[in-house]
Enzyme design. Structure first.
Site, PDB file in Angstrom:
ATOM      1  N   VAL A  11       0.834  -1.208   0.000  1.00  0.00           N
ATOM      2  CA  VAL A  11       0.000   0.000   0.000  1.00  0.00           C
ATOM      3  C   VAL A  11       0.863   1.249   0.000  1.00  0.00           C
ATOM      4  CG1 VAL A  11      -1.665   1.309   1.372  1.00  0.00           C
ATOM      5  CG2 VAL A  11      -1.921  -1.163   1.140  1.00  0.00           C
ATOM      6  N   CYS A 263      -6.293  -9.607   2.070  1.00  0.00           N
ATOM      7  CA  CYS A 263      -7.270  -8.660   2.632  1.00  0.00           C
ATOM      8  C   CYS A 263      -8.560  -9.319   3.111  1.00  0.00           C
ATOM      9  CB  CYS A 263      -7.599  -7.593   1.602  1.00  0.00           C
ATOM     10  SG  CYS A 263      -6.132  -6.765   1.010  1.00  0.00           S
ATOM     11  N   ARG A 333      -0.678 -15.217  -0.122  1.00  0.00           N
ATOM     12  CA  ARG A 333      -1.332 -15.243   1.179  1.00  0.00           C
ATOM     13  C   ARG A 333      -2.770 -15.785   1.062  1.00  0.00           C
ATOM     14  NH1 ARG A 333       0.254  -9.321   3.238  1.00  0.00           N
ATOM     15  NH2 ARG A 333       0.467  -8.996   1.005  1.00  0.00           N
TER      16      ARG A 333
HETATM   17  C1  UGA Z   1      -9.476  -6.522  -2.166  1.00  0.00           C
HETATM   18  C2  UGA Z   1     -10.512  -5.458  -2.589  1.00  0.00           C
HETATM   19  O1  UGA Z   1     -11.060  -5.781  -3.873  1.00  0.00           O
HETATM   20  C3  UGA Z   1      -9.877  -4.074  -2.643  1.00  0.00           C
HETATM   21  O2  UGA Z   1     -10.883  -3.108  -2.922  1.00  0.00           O
HETATM   22  C4  UGA Z   1      -9.254  -3.776  -1.270  1.00  0.00           C
HETATM   23  O3  UGA Z   1      -8.604  -2.526  -1.246  1.00  0.00           O
HETATM   24  C5  UGA Z   1      -8.223  -4.856  -0.962  1.00  0.00           C
HETATM   25  O4  UGA Z   1      -8.871  -6.127  -0.942  1.00  0.00           O
HETATM   26  C6  UGA Z   1      -7.611  -4.512   0.379  1.00  0.00           C
HETATM   27  O5  UGA Z   1      -8.331  -4.556   1.382  1.00  0.00           O
HETATM   28  O6  UGA Z   1      -6.455  -4.090   0.417  1.00  0.00           O
HETATM   29  P1  UGA Z   1      -7.559  -7.882  -3.469  1.00  0.00           P
HETATM   30  O7  UGA Z   1      -7.499  -8.726  -2.233  1.00  0.00           O
HETATM   31  O8  UGA Z   1      -6.307  -7.375  -4.066  1.00  0.00           O
HETATM   32  O9  UGA Z   1      -8.487  -6.590  -3.201  1.00  0.00           O
HETATM   33  O10 UGA Z   1      -8.236  -8.755  -4.596  1.00  0.00           O
HETATM   34  P2  UGA Z   1      -9.673  -8.944  -5.253  1.00  0.00           P
HETATM   35  O11 UGA Z   1      -9.571  -8.663  -6.690  1.00  0.00           O
HETATM   36  O12 UGA Z   1     -10.713  -8.241  -4.504  1.00  0.00           O
HETATM   37  O13 UGA Z   1      -9.857 -10.523  -5.085  1.00  0.00           O
HETATM   38  C7  UGA Z   1      -9.950 -11.129  -3.797  1.00  0.00           C
HETATM   39  C8  UGA Z   1     -10.295 -12.578  -3.919  1.00  0.00           C
HETATM   40  O14 UGA Z   1     -11.632 -12.767  -4.360  1.00  0.00           O
HETATM   41  C9  UGA Z   1      -9.430 -13.353  -4.919  1.00  0.00           C
HETATM   42  O15 UGA Z   1      -9.110 -14.605  -4.359  1.00  0.00           O
HETATM   43  C10 UGA Z   1     -10.311 -13.493  -6.135  1.00  0.00           C
HETATM   44  O16 UGA Z   1     -10.004 -14.606  -6.916  1.00  0.00           O
HETATM   45  C11 UGA Z   1     -11.671 -13.628  -5.477  1.00  0.00           C
HETATM   46  N1  UGA Z   1     -12.797 -13.222  -6.350  1.00  0.00           N
HETATM   47  C12 UGA Z   1     -12.965 -11.938  -6.706  1.00  0.00           C
HETATM   48  C13 UGA Z   1     -13.700 -14.188  -6.766  1.00  0.00           C
HETATM   49  O17 UGA Z   1     -13.592 -15.394  -6.449  1.00  0.00           O
HETATM   50  N2  UGA Z   1     -14.767 -13.791  -7.549  1.00  0.00           N
HETATM   51  C14 UGA Z   1     -14.952 -12.507  -7.907  1.00  0.00           C
HETATM   52  O18 UGA Z   1     -15.958 -12.231  -8.620  1.00  0.00           O
HETATM   53  C15 UGA Z   1     -14.011 -11.556  -7.493  1.00  0.00           C
END
Ligand code: UGA
Length: 436
Positions: A11, A263, A333
């Site tokens: 971040v 996250c 992670r």
């Molecule tokens: C997430 C949030 O999307 C961000 O807005 C936030 O700032 C961040 O956490 C944080 O708190 O720092 P991130 O963890 O980088 O971001 O990734 P995402 O794209 O949100 O994906 C998270 C998980 O959900 C992944 O394992 C992804 O594969 C899964 N996912 C996401 C799904 O299984 N289906 C979806 O439709 C979307």
């Protein structure tokens, strides 16, 4: 304006580089001398598309620098961001605030007047009060505001998310501090990014509520996918059919092996702890955490079923494609791949794996998994190839080549990257998510 960013992890580094790119004068501070030396040499501590270029162009432009020395780094800054880690505390799931508090103590010793201290780290409701108390105890009477400014960056898309945010949330009741923060984010006014000014506690909760809601959305669609498999419906159609309703929205409705990453798992647990502390149960989030945990093991069992079931796994081999929790990151992670690999190994399956960026971090977390040099190297002699993470490189696999080198033409697609009809035509036994 001079900005100090304390913590040069994911971040801090992305935010610092983007602020510098807006034209601010930014110093990124980190306790780890190896990290600072590497950054000075242009070596990034994380994989994030576009970050190395952004950092080097702003270093060259004289707007971005790195130091381990906090007192000189914060000297003359109008805003000091705290962007250090808040991992889950071992044992109880509470966010570990020891790094945040250590920074606050150091700031208390060195901070000057009229500075806004901004927590960007994800901290539980009320944490800003404690940071303020620590600084005020060290420097009684100093004019210094402590604001909350949560980040909403997705790994892999962090620079775009920073530069074109859906919203900027600033939590402080002090009008002068709001003015400073307006100035910090002024370059984004041109993009008409809405700035939401709230109380500090509301801003702190917005971050957790947003992540918990997104985790809930994913978990909901994952359970619908299970139901689709039972009733013979197609989750892709169901997602689209509900997502077109503007009240629901189409994003984060992609069914998969369960959410992971740095996250959602940590923040949902921390929200549960806050809810417990305040005796205000959040039962939906409790269920989301449990359902997501058991889903990862269920995905391992799904793969086992695809190779003939638990009774037939001896001397069988599975190739996992994609290990990181999502594409375009090297972050391992809480990646579902870890539990999936363990479930397979526990059942006696031989596991090989390939990931474009994650293997260095994955290898020590997955003893017993053979790390391959490519997707095809992993698929050699496999009884099933499993797409665990939807890297672009796996969207157009050479299926004929896989048929030639694998022991069986079985593809388990945990991200629904392929079309079932195409796969049947290609001669594969194809298993995906929620497509009965
Ligand atoms: C997430 C949030 O999307 C961000 O807005 C936030 O700032 C961040 O956490 C944080 O708190 O720092 P991130 O963890 O980088 O971001 O990734 P995402 O794209 O949100 O994906 C998270 C998980 O959900 C992944 O394992 C992804 O594969 C899964 N996912 C996401 C799904 O299984 N289906 C979806 O439709 C979307």
């Amino acid at each position: 304006m001079k900005i100090a960013m304390i913590g040069s992890g994911y971040v801090g580094l992305v935010s610092g580089a983007c602020f510098a790119d807006f034209g601010h004068d930014v110093v990124c501070i980190d306790k780890d001398p190896a990290k600072i030396t590497a950054l000075d040499a242009g070596v990034m501590p994380i994989f994030e598309p576009g970050l190395a270029e952004l950092v080097s162009s702003n270093v060259r432009g004289g707007r971005l620098s790195f130091t381990t020395d906090l007192p000189s780094g914060i000297a003359g800054a109008s805003a000091i961001f705290i962007a250090v880690g808040t991992p889950s505390r071992r044992g109880d799931g509470h966010a570990d605030l020891s790094f945040v508090h250590a920074v606050a103590r150091e700031l208390g010793e060195h901070i000057g007047p009229s500075v806004v201290v901004v927590t960007k780290s994800t901290v539980p409701v009320g944490s800003g009060d404690e940071v303020e108390r620590i600084i005020a105890a060290a420097k009684p009477g100093i004019q210094c505001a402590v604001a909350s400014n949560p980040e909403f960056l997705r790994e892999g898309a962090a620079i775009a998310d920073f530069k074109r945010p859906d919203r900027i949330v600033i939590g402080t009741d002090e009008e002068w501090a709001r003015g400073v923060m307006r100035e910090v984010y002024r370059p984004l006014f041109l993009n008409r990014a809405p700035i939401l000014f709230t109380s500090r506690r509301s801003a702190e909760l917005i971050k957790y509520a947003a992540n918990a809601f997104l985790a809930t959305k994913i978990t909901f669609i994952n359970e619908m996918a299970d139901l689709c498999e039972k009733v013979g419906a197609d989750i892709q159609d169901v997602s689209r059919g509900i997502g077109l309703d503007g009240r629901i929205g189409g994003k984060f409705l992609h069914a998969g092996p369960g959410y992971g990453g740095s996250c959602f798992p940590k923040d949902t647990l921390a929200l549960l702890k806050t809810a417990e502390d305040y005796d205000s149960p959040t039962r939906i989030v409790e269920a989301v955490v449990k359902v997501n945990e058991s889903r990862k093991r269920a995905m391992g069992r799904k793969v086992i079923d695809a190779i003939g079931g638990a009774g037939a796994v001896r001397s069988k081999k599975v190739a996992l494609l994609g290990l990181t929790f999502k594409p375009n990151t090297d972050d391992m992670r809480d990646a579902p791949s870890i539990t999936i690999a363990q479930t397979l190994i526990d059942a006696g399956v031989e596991v090989s794996a390939y990931d474009p960026e994650g293997m260095a971090l994955a290898a020590p977390m997955m003893p017993g998994v053979v790390m391959a040099k490519s997707a095809y190297d992993a698929a050699e002699g496999a009884d099933a190839v499993v797409i665990v993470t939807e890297w672009d490189a796996f969207r157009a696999l050479d299926l004929e080549r896989i048929k030639g080198i694998a022991r069986a033409a079985v593809l388990v697609d945990l991200r629904n990257v392929y079309d079932p009809a195409d796969m049947r035509e290609a001669g594969f036994a194809y298993v995906s998510i929620g497509r009965g």
